[in-house]
Enzyme design. Structure first.
Site, PDB file in Angstrom:
ATOM      1  N   GLU A  98      -5.928  -3.296  72.160  1.00  0.00           N
ATOM      2  CA  GLU A  98      -6.877  -3.544  71.322  1.00  0.00           C
ATOM      3  C   GLU A  98      -8.390  -4.285  71.559  1.00  0.00           C
ATOM      4  OE1 GLU A  98      -5.064  -5.605  67.953  1.00  0.00           O
ATOM      5  OE2 GLU A  98      -3.686  -3.790  67.645  1.00  0.00           O
TER       6      GLU A  98
ATOM      7  N   GLU B 208       2.209  -0.384  68.531  1.00  0.00           N
ATOM      8  CA  GLU B 208       2.693  -1.128  67.859  1.00  0.00           C
ATOM      9  C   GLU B 208       2.310  -0.654  66.212  1.00  0.00           C
ATOM     10  OE1 GLU B 208       0.324  -4.761  67.750  1.00  0.00           O
ATOM     11  OE2 GLU B 208       0.180  -4.709  70.114  1.00  0.00           O
TER      12      GLU B 208
END
Ligand code: FCB
Length: 438
Positions: free
Chosen positions: A164, A346
């Site tokens: 991320e 995720e």
């Protein structure tokens, strides 16, 4: 729910700073998260990752739980300051040894390791030299990654360079909600480029080593929906999507920052050197997607995007539960950036869990997972090359600026005693996997 194929990879995920603890053990250096969490007012209740889940000492117990769940793979990250405490230069053998113990135990238990090189715990010494605003940090990440590739070049099944980068850049340098807590929108754009450059350099190092396991990058993506069909709302939605999704996907998969984000391009241009975008767009073996929620967008009076309140129920993070957006996102990413194998690296939810008679009845989490799995199955049916799915998270852990006040685990952790309890959602996941593998 449609059936998943037998070779679909199921997993659970964690990250080093969120679970390891042992912050000053065996030569580990300071990270930006140590510094940030110890700065008053930055993390809820002044929580830190000093102890976290004490996974550094309890990894065997935790791997036994992973084994019991019956998943194929475990995604974890490497603490850079454990391996190279000064950010660059000397390698700390004790840090290497810890991850070798972890990997060996996983392999002994038949669980395949998926390793994230960088999940936000930058060595503080590098932050002191500018952190992700300093181009050299990208080279240091490359060197750190190369050490990891060579040391753990056995058994690791999948490599993820960065987790991320939007969060590292925007939350770290733009909004300041996360470490290192800088608040400068332009700086966030600069940081984003250096992060992507770090990815490109690490990927290049990996290919030069002739390693053959798959390598990719993980982005936090979210599907954006305009609140209405009004041109200004559509336009604001394009901008919001540009900031979160396209700003990262385009350079990696198309070799250019998105042309319509002209103001941002003006900000980043001084930092882009010749050859950077060629490096950044070198082919990946897969794309990792972290997806939790969607974004509904309305134009404010200046035509800028404004996130709208949730329509459906939300999690303890306030994030709207809208599983269909996983399907919409996967279809869109495949259409605009594919074909590329995709992993959900995720997905999961925080709820206010309570222990009752030794059990945690987290029906909402089970429902969240089941409905998202169904959308993943739907995407596979539609031909999207989705190869695996990692639930966030194995354990309740240090949820960044929220400290221990948000529980994402499918396994409950009592942070006073370090007792672990399988929540009902973990038991459900285990049974779901047993059914699939029949
Ligand atoms: C993601 C992070 C992960 C975790 C979840 C809830 O943004 O990658 O570490 O905190 O959110």
């Amino acid at each position: 729910m449609k059936k998943f194929s037998k070779d679909f990879i199921w997993g659970v995920a964690t990250a080093s700073y969120q679970i390891e603890g042992a912050f000053d053990k065996d030569g580990r250096g300071e990270s930006i998260w140590d510094r940030f969490s110890k700065t008053p007012g930055k993390v809820l209740k002044g929580h830190t990752g000093d102890v976290a889940c004490d996974h550094y000492h309890r990894y065997k117990e935790d791997i036994a739980l992973i084994k019991d769940l019956g998943v194929d793979s475990y995604r974890f990250s490497l603490a850079w300051p454990r391996i190279i405490p000064e950010g660059s230069g000397a390698v700390n053998q004790k840090g290497i040894d810890f991850y070798k113990r972890l990997i060996d135990e996983l392999l002994d238990q038949g669980i395949s390791p998926a390793v994230t090189v960088y999940h936000w715990d930058l060595p503080q010494v590098l932050e002191d030299k500018g952190g992700w605003l300093n181009r050299d940090t990208a080279k240091h990440l490359r060197d750190f990654a190369a050490v990891a590739f060579e040391e753990f070049n056995y058994g690791v099944d999948k490599w993820i360079t960065l987790n991320e980068p939007w969060c590292s850049a925007y939350l770290g340098y733009g909004s300041g909600e996360q470490a290192p807590g800088k608040k400068d929108f332009a700086a966030n754009i600069n940081a984003s480029h250096h992060l992507l450059l770090a990815h490109g350099l690490a990927l290049e190092a990996y290919r030069e080593l002739n390693l053959t396991e798959d390598i990719g990058i993980t982005f936090n993506l979210s599907h954006h929906y305009p609140v209405s069909d009004k041109p200004e709302d559509l336009d604001a939605t394009r901008i919001a999507d540009g900031l979160l999704n396209r700003w990262y996907l385009d350079p990696v998969f198309k070799g250019a920052y998105p042309a319509d984000m002209t103001e941002l391009i003006k900000l980043v241009e001084p930092f882009v050197k010749e050859g950077d975008l060629d490096l950044i767009s070198k082919p990946n073996d897969f794309l990792g997607i972290n997806m939790y929620s969607r974004n509904i967008v309305k134009a404010d009076e200046n035509g800028q995007p404004q996130s709208q309140p949730a329509v459906h129920p939300v999690t303890a993070m306030g994030w709207e539960i809208y599983p269909e957006s996983l399907y919409d996102l996967l279809v869109r990413v495949d259409k605009d950036y594919g074909p590329i194998p995709i992993y959900i690296t995720e997905n999961g939810a925080a709820f206010d869990d309570r222990v009752e008679n030794g059990k945690v009845h987290d029906a909402k989490r089970t429902d969240y997972l089941e409905r998202h799995f169904a959308q993943a199955a739907r995407a596979i049916e539609a031909g999207i090359p989705l190869k695996g799915y990692y639930v966030w998270s194995l354990l309740d852990n240090f949820e960044w600026a929220f400290g221990y006040e948000r529980r994402f685990g499918i396994i409950y952790v009592d942070f006073d005693t370090q007792e672990r309890i399988m929540k009902d959602s973990a038991i459900w996941y285990k049974q779901f996997l047993q059914e699939l593998k029949k």
